[in-house]
Design a protein around this motif. Structure first.
Motif, PDB file in Angstrom:
ATOM      1  N   VAL A  13       0.868  -1.180   0.000  1.00 27.41           N
ATOM      2  CA  VAL A  13       0.000   0.000   0.000  1.00 27.41           C
ATOM      3  C   VAL A  13       0.905   1.230   0.000  1.00 27.41           C
ATOM      4  O   VAL A  13       1.708   1.421   0.914  1.00 27.41           O
ATOM      5  N   LEU A  58      -1.214  -1.269  -4.256  1.00 29.34           N
ATOM      6  CA  LEU A  58      -2.304  -0.294  -4.252  1.00 29.34           C
ATOM      7  C   LEU A  58      -1.696   1.090  -4.111  1.00 29.34           C
ATOM      8  O   LEU A  58      -0.998   1.377  -3.142  1.00 29.34           O
ATOM      9  N   GLY A  91      -4.458   0.477  -8.359  1.00 25.85           N
ATOM     10  CA  GLY A  91      -3.424  -0.517  -8.124  1.00 25.85           C
ATOM     11  C   GLY A  91      -3.039  -1.357  -9.309  1.00 25.85           C
ATOM     12  O   GLY A  91      -3.652  -1.297 -10.362  1.00 25.85           O
TER      13      GLY A  91
END
Length: 95
Positions: A13, A58, A91
């Motif tokens: 992330v 992401l 993503g």
């Protein structure tokens, strides 16, 4: 004995806002995903993508994307070399 990490390869992330990383990580964990790496620095994100081989990255491609040597472009080039399952504004899914 530690619990197995899900998925086997991590989810990466990437966001420049810490709270966005925290919120998304909490959402992923609430859905049973436990192997999550968070990163605020785009250069570090590329380093982690190389070393950890995430199954999913992401990131906000509007923030980190773009032409040339941007981190989003670097991750997209890596995705093309590895084989991408899907790509979008949020993503890249590595096969």
């Amino acid at each position: 004995m530690s619990a197995a990490l899900i998925p086997e390869r991590p989810i990466l992330v990437v966001d420049d806002e810490e709270q966005a990383i925290v919120d998304l990580t909490e959402k992923l964990r609430s859905n049973g995903l436990t192997n999550i790496l968070g990163c605020r620095n785009a250069a570090r994100a590329i380093e982690l993508a190389r070393s950890q081989e995430p199954c999913l990255v992401l990131l906000d491609l509007l923030r980190f994307g773009g032409a040339g040597s941007s981190p989003g472009a670097g991750l997209q080039r890596r995705a093309e070399r590895l084989g991408v399952w899907g790509a979008g504004l949020l993503g890249l899914v590595f096969a």
